[in-house]
Design a protein around this motif. Sequence first.
Motif, PDB file in Angstrom:
ATOM      1  N   SER A  29      -7.291  -3.805  -1.879  1.00 45.58           N
ATOM      2  CA  SER A  29      -8.205  -4.601  -1.058  1.00 45.58           C
ATOM      3  C   SER A  29      -7.553  -4.957   0.278  1.00 45.58           C
ATOM      4  O   SER A  29      -6.335  -4.868   0.446  1.00 45.58           O
ATOM      5  CB  SER A  29      -8.625  -5.872  -1.797  1.00 45.58           C
ATOM      6  OG  SER A  29      -7.493  -6.693  -2.040  1.00 45.58           O
ATOM      7  N   ARG A  30      -8.399  -5.394   1.233  1.00 41.94           N
ATOM      8  CA  ARG A  30      -7.889  -5.712   2.566  1.00 41.94           C
ATOM      9  C   ARG A  30      -6.903  -6.871   2.551  1.00 41.94           C
ATOM     10  O   ARG A  30      -5.967  -6.908   3.346  1.00 41.94           O
ATOM     11  CB  ARG A  30      -9.061  -6.038   3.498  1.00 41.94           C
ATOM     12  CG  ARG A  30      -9.893  -4.830   3.881  1.00 41.94           C
ATOM     13  CD  ARG A  30     -10.922  -5.195   4.929  1.00 41.94           C
ATOM     14  NE  ARG A  30     -11.675  -4.018   5.370  1.00 41.94           N
ATOM     15  CZ  ARG A  30     -12.627  -4.047   6.305  1.00 41.94           C
ATOM     16  NH1 ARG A  30     -12.914  -5.210   6.895  1.00 41.94           N
ATOM     17  NH2 ARG A  30     -13.254  -2.962   6.649  1.00 41.94           N
ATOM     18  N   ASN A  31      -7.130  -7.836   1.651  1.00 45.40           N
ATOM     19  CA  ASN A  31      -6.200  -8.979   1.597  1.00 45.40           C
ATOM     20  C   ASN A  31      -4.963  -8.680   0.756  1.00 45.40           C
ATOM     21  O   ASN A  31      -4.138  -9.558   0.514  1.00 45.40           O
ATOM     22  CB  ASN A  31      -6.910 -10.217   1.058  1.00 45.40           C
ATOM     23  CG  ASN A  31      -7.338 -10.073  -0.393  1.00 45.40           C
ATOM     24  OD1 ASN A  31      -7.229  -8.992  -0.984  1.00 45.40           O
ATOM     25  ND2 ASN A  31      -7.837 -11.148  -0.966  1.00 45.40           N
ATOM     26  N   LEU A  32      -4.851  -7.439   0.287  1.00 46.27           N
ATOM     27  CA  LEU A  32      -3.677  -6.960  -0.464  1.00 46.27           C
ATOM     28  C   LEU A  32      -3.467  -7.741  -1.765  1.00 46.27           C
ATOM     29  O   LEU A  32      -2.343  -7.918  -2.219  1.00 46.27           O
ATOM     30  CB  LEU A  32      -2.404  -7.053   0.408  1.00 46.27           C
ATOM     31  CG  LEU A  32      -2.458  -6.341   1.766  1.00 46.27           C
ATOM     32  CD1 LEU A  32      -1.154  -6.546   2.520  1.00 46.27           C
ATOM     33  CD2 LEU A  32      -2.740  -4.862   1.587  1.00 46.27           C
ATOM     34  N   LYS A  33      -4.587  -8.188  -2.373  1.00 49.08           N
ATOM     35  CA  LYS A  33      -4.509  -8.984  -3.594  1.00 49.08           C
ATOM     36  C   LYS A  33      -5.117  -8.285  -4.809  1.00 49.08           C
ATOM     37  O   LYS A  33      -4.843  -8.683  -5.941  1.00 49.08           O
ATOM     38  CB  LYS A  33      -5.228 -10.324  -3.395  1.00 49.08           C
ATOM     39  CG  LYS A  33      -4.576 -11.259  -2.385  1.00 49.08           C
ATOM     40  CD  LYS A  33      -3.310 -11.863  -2.938  1.00 49.08           C
ATOM     41  CE  LYS A  33      -2.758 -12.921  -2.010  1.00 49.08           C
ATOM     42  NZ  LYS A  33      -1.510 -13.532  -2.537  1.00 49.08           N
ATOM     43  N   ARG A  67      -3.922   9.665   0.920  1.00 48.81           N
ATOM     44  CA  ARG A  67      -2.815   8.957   1.567  1.00 48.81           C
ATOM     45  C   ARG A  67      -1.643   9.916   1.751  1.00 48.81           C
ATOM     46  O   ARG A  67      -1.515  10.910   1.033  1.00 48.81           O
ATOM     47  CB  ARG A  67      -2.356   7.761   0.724  1.00 48.81           C
ATOM     48  CG  ARG A  67      -3.382   6.658   0.542  1.00 48.81           C
ATOM     49  CD  ARG A  67      -2.698   5.435  -0.006  1.00 48.81           C
ATOM     50  NE  ARG A  67      -3.615   4.350  -0.329  1.00 48.81           N
ATOM     51  CZ  ARG A  67      -3.972   3.996  -1.548  1.00 48.81           C
ATOM     52  NH1 ARG A  67      -3.480   4.657  -2.583  1.00 48.81           N
ATOM     53  NH2 ARG A  67      -4.808   3.000  -1.747  1.00 48.81           N
ATOM     54  N   LYS A  87      -6.716  -8.563 -10.173  1.00 49.03           N
ATOM     55  CA  LYS A  87      -6.678  -9.387  -8.976  1.00 49.03           C
ATOM     56  C   LYS A  87      -5.545 -10.390  -9.075  1.00 49.03           C
ATOM     57  O   LYS A  87      -5.406 -11.099 -10.070  1.00 49.03           O
ATOM     58  CB  LYS A  87      -8.008 -10.129  -8.808  1.00 49.03           C
ATOM     59  CG  LYS A  87      -8.068 -11.040  -7.588  1.00 49.03           C
ATOM     60  CD  LYS A  87      -9.420 -11.743  -7.522  1.00 49.03           C
ATOM     61  CE  LYS A  87      -9.493 -12.668  -6.318  1.00 49.03           C
ATOM     62  NZ  LYS A  87     -10.800 -13.370  -6.264  1.00 49.03           N
ATOM     63  N   CYS A 103      -6.994   1.780  -5.339  1.00 51.64           N
ATOM     64  CA  CYS A 103      -7.508   1.269  -4.068  1.00 51.64           C
ATOM     65  C   CYS A 103      -7.060  -0.184  -3.907  1.00 51.64           C
ATOM     66  O   CYS A 103      -7.214  -0.991  -4.826  1.00 51.64           O
ATOM     67  CB  CYS A 103      -9.032   1.363  -4.045  1.00 51.64           C
ATOM     68  SG  CYS A 103      -9.780   0.747  -2.518  1.00 51.64           S
ATOM     69  N   VAL A 124       0.829  -1.207   0.000  1.00 56.58           N
ATOM     70  CA  VAL A 124       0.000   0.000   0.000  1.00 56.58           C
ATOM     71  C   VAL A 124       0.862   1.255   0.000  1.00 56.58           C
ATOM     72  O   VAL A 124       0.468   2.294  -0.557  1.00 56.58           O
ATOM     73  CB  VAL A 124      -0.946  -0.011   1.217  1.00 56.58           C
ATOM     74  CG1 VAL A 124      -1.811   1.243   1.252  1.00 56.58           C
ATOM     75  CG2 VAL A 124      -1.826  -1.245   1.183  1.00 56.58           C
TER      76      VAL A 124
END
Length: 460
Positions: free
Chosen positions: A297-301, A312, A448, A295, A287
Amino acid sequence: MENLLTTQPTPRETGICCTYCVDSPVPAVRSCLHCEASLCDKHLKVHSKSPENVLSDPSTSLENRKCSVHKKILEYYCTEDATCICVSCSLAAEHLGHRVESLDEASENKKKLRNVLQKLITKRKETEERVQSLEESRRKAQEKASGEAERVTALFIDIRRRLDDLEKRVLSDISRQEKEKSLSLSALIQKLEIQKDELSRKMRHIEELCNMTDPLTVLQEPDTGDLCDPEEGGGDEDTGGHDNQRHDVDDLDVTVISDTLHTLCDIISGIRSGIYVESPVDILLDVNTANNNICISRNLKTATWRQKELKRSETSERFQDSSQVMSSRRFTSGRHYWDVEIKRSGRWMVGMCYPSIDRRGGQSCIEYNNKSWCLWRYNNEYYVIHDSKWIQLPHNISSDGVRICLDYEAGELSFYELYDPIRHLHTFTTTFTEPLHAVLCVREGSIKILEGDRKWEKPS
């Protein structure tokens, strides 16, 4: 009393009672070989004072301690003949000049073998441990060989399946082409047959007309306008169209054979580089490097493009002018691969870059510098790019998946289209001088990073 004495067992018979304690026998603790008596503690004191008395542990029989020839007590040991002897034996010719030791001395010397015994015991234990270790190594080797055999068997089953699928696909393409060409040729043949019949009709009409002798009849013959010279008016439609159609239905398209050879090479290359054996590496997006229009994702994928910038913090690691993000993991050696799903993205780039890539300005974009290599989709066309040098791929990507393969030591970065079988797109060859990071550029939609292997099929 005499009867009592005669009925009592002698100490020599019992081997446990003192010779001088018949009325009240007690266990003997020593034997006097010279007196041939078993002694208790009380009577032992007298016999121990005489140097000629030889004492030993109690024995069941004293006969086995006598020389079988001279019937004298065995007091010595001949080291050369390895036998116990008496005084008379030591003076006999057969032992004359031999080294003779007392029984106690010879016994002590022999007991020194205990050290040797202990060493042998230790050595045997070490040998047993070594045997156990070797057996364990053999078991592990057998297990490893069995595992490798299973892996190789599975690999060749997969290769045969891929080759069978490839053969079926190629034969199906050839059959399809044959049918298409056959239909096209049949249509052309039918058209030419019609033209041939029409030409025959015209020929007969002209022959009949030429054979007429009456001028009035010739001049009154109707429908002579279509009997003009084929080279004049309308001839191009027949002959020219024929020639063009002939070229259109030339030999079968051999590119399918060429693609087959390339696919075979890809399968072999895949085996050598471990594509079908190894598992994909775990790629997580960093990130801290993500552009504010990306943007994560939470799973960094998954990386998704957003028109509205995220708030940021501005850091030296973050891409400021290019909608890109790098992986947190870096690669400095070995062979690796990772897969991405690109069906939700209209404009994208995937590849790898050095960590020293610029983070600002036009040079920061991964198609415009010599520190990155990428595959780019733009306007439904596909390019591979390095240092502003674009190579357009001859085939569009029909699948929703792309595989990126790295062989760091070999200096190879390859891109594959993911469907069954996998198809090679392009390989960059260079010498890598820095660690490499995966990099995504999303300018529309999302990309992805996939976990684990997936089976892909080419969309119909």
